[in-house]
Design an enzyme around this catalytic site. Sequence first.
Site, PDB file in Angstrom:
ATOM      1  N   GLU A 212       0.814  -1.227   0.000  1.00  0.00           N
ATOM      2  CA  GLU A 212       0.000   0.000   0.000  1.00  0.00           C
ATOM      3  C   GLU A 212       0.843   1.271   0.000  1.00  0.00           C
ATOM      4  O   GLU A 212       0.370   2.342   0.375  1.00  0.00           O
ATOM      5  CB  GLU A 212      -0.945   0.013   1.208  1.00  0.00           C
ATOM      6  CG  GLU A 212      -1.975  -1.089   1.217  1.00  0.00           C
ATOM      7  CD  GLU A 212      -3.000  -0.992   0.107  1.00  0.00           C
ATOM      8  OE1 GLU A 212      -2.799  -0.221  -0.849  1.00  0.00           O
ATOM      9  OE2 GLU A 212      -4.007  -1.711   0.205  1.00  0.00           O
TER      10      GLU A 212
ATOM     11  N   HIS B 177      -2.511   2.430   8.787  1.00  0.00           N
ATOM     12  CA  HIS B 177      -3.570   1.778   8.006  1.00  0.00           C
ATOM     13  C   HIS B 177      -3.849   0.423   8.653  1.00  0.00           C
ATOM     14  O   HIS B 177      -2.933  -0.365   8.861  1.00  0.00           O
ATOM     15  CB  HIS B 177      -3.126   1.601   6.554  1.00  0.00           C
ATOM     16  CG  HIS B 177      -3.961   0.609   5.799  1.00  0.00           C
ATOM     17  ND1 HIS B 177      -5.342   0.708   5.712  1.00  0.00           N
ATOM     18  CD2 HIS B 177      -3.632  -0.520   5.119  1.00  0.00           C
ATOM     19  CE1 HIS B 177      -5.805  -0.314   5.000  1.00  0.00           C
ATOM     20  NE2 HIS B 177      -4.793  -1.080   4.652  1.00  0.00           N
TER      21      HIS B 177
ATOM     22  N   HIS C 130      -6.843  -3.007   9.324  1.00  0.00           N
ATOM     23  CA  HIS C 130      -8.067  -3.711   8.971  1.00  0.00           C
ATOM     24  C   HIS C 130      -8.866  -3.923  10.263  1.00  0.00           C
ATOM     25  O   HIS C 130      -9.249  -5.041  10.595  1.00  0.00           O
ATOM     26  CB  HIS C 130      -7.733  -5.050   8.297  1.00  0.00           C
ATOM     27  CG  HIS C 130      -7.028  -4.903   6.980  1.00  0.00           C
ATOM     28  ND1 HIS C 130      -6.664  -5.971   6.204  1.00  0.00           N
ATOM     29  CD2 HIS C 130      -6.635  -3.795   6.287  1.00  0.00           C
ATOM     30  CE1 HIS C 130      -6.055  -5.539   5.096  1.00  0.00           C
ATOM     31  NE2 HIS C 130      -6.029  -4.220   5.130  1.00  0.00           N
TER      32      HIS C 130
ATOM     33  N   TYR D  90     -20.744  12.783  18.949  1.00  0.00           N
ATOM     34  CA  TYR D  90     -19.986  14.011  18.662  1.00  0.00           C
ATOM     35  C   TYR D  90     -18.510  13.764  18.400  1.00  0.00           C
ATOM     36  O   TYR D  90     -17.839  14.551  17.709  1.00  0.00           O
ATOM     37  CB  TYR D  90     -20.177  15.038  19.789  1.00  0.00           C
ATOM     38  CG  TYR D  90     -19.372  14.775  21.034  1.00  0.00           C
ATOM     39  CD1 TYR D  90     -19.874  14.005  22.074  1.00  0.00           C
ATOM     40  CD2 TYR D  90     -18.084  15.300  21.166  1.00  0.00           C
ATOM     41  CE1 TYR D  90     -19.132  13.759  23.212  1.00  0.00           C
ATOM     42  CE2 TYR D  90     -17.336  15.058  22.297  1.00  0.00           C
ATOM     43  CZ  TYR D  90     -17.855  14.287  23.319  1.00  0.00           C
ATOM     44  OH  TYR D  90     -17.103  14.048  24.437  1.00  0.00           O
TER      45      TYR D  90
ATOM     46  N   HIS E 183     -12.380  -3.100   2.858  1.00  0.00           N
ATOM     47  CA  HIS E 183     -10.929  -3.176   3.061  1.00  0.00           C
ATOM     48  C   HIS E 183     -10.510  -2.820   4.498  1.00  0.00           C
ATOM     49  O   HIS E 183     -10.074  -3.687   5.227  1.00  0.00           O
ATOM     50  CB  HIS E 183     -10.250  -2.257   2.024  1.00  0.00           C
ATOM     51  CG  HIS E 183      -8.762  -2.294   2.065  1.00  0.00           C
ATOM     52  ND1 HIS E 183      -7.973  -1.919   1.008  1.00  0.00           N
ATOM     53  CD2 HIS E 183      -7.887  -2.639   3.049  1.00  0.00           C
ATOM     54  CE1 HIS E 183      -6.695  -2.063   1.318  1.00  0.00           C
ATOM     55  NE2 HIS E 183      -6.622  -2.497   2.557  1.00  0.00           N
TER      56      HIS E 183
ATOM     57  N   TYR F  89      -9.741  23.393  21.868  1.00  0.00           N
ATOM     58  CA  TYR F  89      -9.660  22.541  23.042  1.00  0.00           C
ATOM     59  C   TYR F  89      -8.214  22.310  23.438  1.00  0.00           C
ATOM     60  O   TYR F  89      -7.439  21.735  22.680  1.00  0.00           O
ATOM     61  CB  TYR F  89     -10.327  21.200  22.730  1.00  0.00           C
ATOM     62  CG  TYR F  89     -10.313  20.181  23.856  1.00  0.00           C
ATOM     63  CD1 TYR F  89     -11.412  20.038  24.696  1.00  0.00           C
ATOM     64  CD2 TYR F  89      -9.217  19.357  24.036  1.00  0.00           C
ATOM     65  CE1 TYR F  89     -11.409  19.097  25.696  1.00  0.00           C
ATOM     66  CE2 TYR F  89      -9.212  18.413  25.052  1.00  0.00           C
ATOM     67  CZ  TYR F  89     -10.305  18.285  25.873  1.00  0.00           C
ATOM     68  OH  TYR F  89     -10.297  17.347  26.866  1.00  0.00           O
TER      69      TYR F  89
HETATM   70 ZN   LIG Z   1      -4.984  -2.930   3.758  1.00  0.00          ZN
END
Ligand SMILES: [Zn+2]
Length: 230
Positions: free
Chosen positions: A86, A105, A107, A126, A168, A221
């Site tokens: 990726e 990233h 899963h 929120y 994905h 904040y």
């Molecule tokens: Zn992936």
Amino acid sequence: MTGDRALPVNDERALREAVIATALAMNAAGINRGKSGNVSARWRDAAFDGFLITPTGIPYAQTAPEQIVAMNLQGTARGTMVPSSEWRFHRDIYVARADAQAIVHTHAPFATSIACLRRGIPPFHYMVAVAGGKDIRCAPYATFGTQELSDCTLEALDGRRACLLANHGMIAIGPSLEQALALAVEVETLAEMYWRAMQIGEPVQLSAGEMDVVLEKFRTYGQPRTIPEH
Ligand SMILES: [Zn+2]
């Protein structure tokens, strides 16, 4: 969150170790399993402008710092290790987003379950604003590792720090590895709550006006780069 209090990572070896530690923490936190997912951090020095990314096919517990792949912003990897499949969306995010210093990233099971319905996470709570907007989008499906997936991802991340990827997983970006990981955990928590609420009924969504109020509060904040703890 301790991310902003951590000392800046100012050498490549330390950043490589931090990338591995983040990948291990991602799995330990239950937001990823096995070798799926990937982690990267932006890295620049006098001779290099790019990022450090987990290699493909090696369990994180067995990944050594020298196996983390250095890749420049043209997508050329240094050394012999093969980067995560990726790498394209990592590269494209670093090119397009100056605010991205790190990318996680995963899963994650709940976020991915929602993404398999090709739904984003609406403003049912929120804290959805933690990703930077009034919802967390789901990028359309495209084959993993493709430029098409990268293009869809960048679009879903427009004005946001996180998005789901249809059928994905999800992506979170941040000003540090700690912040990107914390956001990924937050998105998975929201996805789980959304999923649970949907078992009982249709969650009531907050209005755009209410979300504007929350987004404004988040902007002011505490320390602006930390994730609100409420
Ligand atoms: Zn992936």
